[in-house]
Design a protein around this motif. Structure first.
Motif, PDB file in Angstrom:
ATOM      1  N   ARG A 124       0.891  -0.663  -0.276  1.00 43.36           N
ATOM      2  CA  ARG A 124      -0.136  -0.302  -0.244  1.00 43.36           C
ATOM      3  C   ARG A 124       0.995   1.054   0.237  1.00 43.36           C
ATOM      4  NH1 ARG A 124      -3.257  -2.437   4.531  1.00 43.36           N
ATOM      5  NH2 ARG A 124      -2.570  -1.031   5.395  1.00 43.36           N
ATOM      6  N   GLN A 125       0.885   2.096  -0.635  1.00 43.71           N
ATOM      7  CA  GLN A 125       1.306   3.254  -1.132  1.00 43.71           C
ATOM      8  C   GLN A 125       0.504   4.417  -1.042  1.00 43.71           C
ATOM      9  OE1 GLN A 125       4.512   4.683  -3.783  1.00 43.71           O
ATOM     10  NE2 GLN A 125       4.669   3.379  -3.569  1.00 43.71           N
ATOM     11  N   PRO A 126      -0.974   5.005   0.669  1.00 50.20           N
ATOM     12  CA  PRO A 126      -0.727   6.578   0.000  1.00 50.20           C
ATOM     13  C   PRO A 126      -0.153   7.435  -1.222  1.00 50.20           C
ATOM     14  CG  PRO A 126      -0.532   5.847   2.084  1.00 50.20           C
ATOM     15  CD  PRO A 126       0.079   4.815   1.993  1.00 50.20           C
ATOM     16  N   SER A 127      -1.110   7.865  -1.327  1.00 46.73           N
ATOM     17  CA  SER A 127      -0.483   9.415  -1.980  1.00 46.73           C
ATOM     18  C   SER A 127      -0.291  10.669  -0.108  1.00 46.73           C
ATOM     19  CB  SER A 127      -1.323  10.024  -3.175  1.00 46.73           C
ATOM     20  OG  SER A 127      -2.791  10.382  -2.363  1.00 46.73           O
ATOM     21  N   ILE A 128       0.725  11.483  -1.063  1.00 46.46           N
ATOM     22  CA  ILE A 128       1.341  13.047   0.116  1.00 46.46           C
ATOM     23  C   ILE A 128      -0.813  13.420   0.010  1.00 46.46           C
ATOM     24  CG2 ILE A 128       1.772  14.971   0.399  1.00 46.46           C
ATOM     25  CD1 ILE A 128       4.372  13.896  -1.164  1.00 46.46           C
ATOM     26  N   GLN A 129      -1.369  13.300  -1.479  1.00 50.20           N
ATOM     27  CA  GLN A 129      -2.856  14.102  -1.441  1.00 50.20           C
ATOM     28  C   GLN A 129      -3.503  13.731  -0.330  1.00 50.20           C
ATOM     29  OE1 GLN A 129      -1.111  13.370  -3.652  1.00 50.20           O
ATOM     30  NE2 GLN A 129      -0.130  15.140  -4.730  1.00 50.20           N
TER      31      GLN A 129
END
Length: 541
Positions: free
Chosen positions: A255-260
């Motif tokens: 999982r790699q959430p965006s900075i946004q």
């Protein structure tokens, strides 16, 4: 309580077992007295059928007819009657205190005899009772407590010593409901079947990682007690626990959430600093400012949560190598780090001031013990679960109804509450889904940081921020008397600066470049989203 008196037959036992499978109604107790054996009763309550011996005001549970998972389960009626006669005699002779050790010895011998395809004898058990008392009949719980006590001792050997986070994880594993029966069982009665049953139950309920810990920690505890605690008796048996294994593996987290998405989550959390989350019946604010500050600290530093939140307030100091620049240094003692080495992280002024703004809104911000003290128990720092719960509750994943407490109920309080109308529960919602945010957790931030640094052509920057394997093991903890000295803060800054720049492996310049880039990206996105929200608010007005 319903009591029936007549000679007990195997058919009566079968009937009692059938009754337990549905559970006795309203917690009633059904008792059948054995007319053929003085004092022996078969008692059925809820989902258990127990053999009880009674003499005047004394009684003892000597065996169970059901469930089979009980350590003292016994199916043969004749063996129960034989055991009952011995225990009844002991009670008549005033030897009530010896019944417990005797039963331990009896079942220990019975277990041993079973492995030799023989049937245990109550008379033989009397002959070995003294040995059983000397052995003290350690349970798995005793082994866990003894091992953890020695592993956490100040003078414990380095190879066996565990950190507070390790102790917490180990105790959490052994406190799982699936472990309950095994923990109370004499350790010499345990078998690979017992632990495999725990492992499989934990796997079904919680997944592969907790199930693997069941195997790992059980092997570790039993090996430790076998080596260091002869009273456990484990030296006398084969190490069956070495055959334990877990046929699972933990899938790598991708999982790699965006900075946004991360920033949108944090702004969403802000909205509930002064109002309850949807689906809650009570008007309690959904997010505490101290917990939000702690979560922002993890977002901006991407440190492992337990270590990151164990920051001491006096270990955030000005970088003396860059006076007037606004750069600070945050230092952690070797004992707090996974790699067992001291760690120093440069923090841009903008990032620290942003976190500090939220931190000062907390009622416990003035704590001298922790930079991020718990808002419930100020003597400890905010835990990983405290910050994780913010995201968890925004997604509506927390339990709607909490488990009932075992504490005694004050009837006067109950009656008083009946005079009030219960608050209306609002609709429960997944706020993350509604905002278009994918589920993420603390550890996923590290993936995001690594990806971002690669885009900025600074892959080594992420490694420098995240890695805790450093050569300098300077201790950064101090005594209370040191903290009371007038020049303490000045010396503290010098000590942390020396730790940061005195060891090549700290890579302080590279860390600074990476922290500047990462925190700027996050806080610029925060400003952008807040400005956009304000524009929409003005337009709506």
């Amino acid at each position: 309580m319903s009591v029936k008196s007549s000679p007990i037959t195997q058919s009566d036992v079968s009937a009692a077992i059938r009754m337990t499978k549905t559970g006795t109604p309203d917690g009633k107790i059904f008792v059948r007295t054995d007319g053929a054996t003085r004092g022996l009763m078969l008692r059925v309550q809820a989902k258990k059928a127990a053999w009880v011996v009674k003499y005047k005001n004394d009684s003892a549970t000597i065996a169970y007819a059901y469930p089979e998972s009980e350590p003292r389960y016994m199916s043969a009626l004749s063996k129960v009657q034989e055991l009952a006669r011995v225990v009844r005699t002991m009670l008549e002779n005033g030897d009530k205190d010896q019944v417990g050790p005797y039963l331990t010895s009896y079942y220990l011998e019975r277990q041993t005899d079973k492995s030799k395809n023989k049937i245990g004898s109550a008379k033989n058990a009397l002959a070995t009772m003294k040995a059983a008392v000397a052995l003290d009949a350690w349970t798995l719980s005793d082994c866990v407590d003894a091992a953890i006590k020695m592993k956490t001792a100040p003078d414990a050997k380095k190879k066996i010593k565990i950190k507070p986070s390790g102790e917490k994880d180990m105790r959490t594993t052994f406190k799982r409901p699936a472990f309950k029966a095994a923990m109370s069982k004499p350790v010499l009665h345990l078998s690979i079947k017992d632990i495999e049953a725990v492992r499989d139950t934990v796997y079904r309920e919680s997944g592969p990682s907790p199930a693997i810990k069941v195997v790992t920690y059980t092997r570790s505890i039993l090996n430790f007690c076998r080596m260091y605690h002869s009273k456990s008796g484990l030296q006398t048996i084969d190490r069956w626990w070495e055959m334990l294994d877990a046929p699972y593996e933990v899938a790598a987290r991708d999982r790699q959430p965006s900075i946004q998405e991360v920033v949108r989550t944090m702004i969403l959390a802000e909205e509930y600093l002064d109002k309850p989350l949807p689906g809650r019946a009570f008007a309690t604010n959904g997010v505490r400012p101290g917990s939000l500050a702690a979560l922002w600290w993890i977002v901006l530093t991407c440190q492992r949560v337990d270590a990151g939140l164990s920051l001491l307030p006096y270990n955030v100091v000005e970088d003396e190598e860059r006076p007037g620049s606004g750069w600070l240094l945050a230092g952690w003692d070797a004992a707090d780090q996974k790699g067992g080495k001291s760690f120093v992280l440069p923090v841009p002024e903008r990032a620290w001031q942003f976190v500090e703004g939220w931190r000062q809104k907390s009622q416990t911000a003035s704590s001298s013990e922790w930079a991020f003290p718990s808002e419930v128990k100020p003597n400890v720092h905010i835990s990983a679960s405290g910050t994780y719960r913010i995201i968890y509750r925004l997604a509506g994943r927390d339990k709607l109804v909490q488990a009932k407490s075992n504490k005694k109920i004050d009837r006067s309080v109950v009656e008083a509450k009946r005079k009030w109308t219960a608050p209306t529960r609002t609709e429960r919602r997944n706020l993350l889904d509604e905002a278009g945010i994918r589920w993420w957790s603390h550890h996923d931030l590290r993936n995001t940081l690594t990806s971002y640094m690669s885009q900025k052509r600074m892959p080594g920057g992420a490694s420098a921020i995240l890695a805790h394997e450093v050569k300098d093991d300077t201790r950064l903890r101090v005594s209370q008397s040191d903290r009371q000295r007038l020049d303490f803060q000045r010396e503290r800054a010098a000590k942390i600066t020396q730790t940061a720049y005195g060891a090549e492996s700290q890579f302080i310049e590279l860390k600074s470049l990476a922290m500047e880039a990462w925190t700027t990206a996050v806080l610029d996105e925060y400003d952008r989203q807040k400005q956009k929200a304000n524009v929409h608010l003005i337009a709506a007005e």
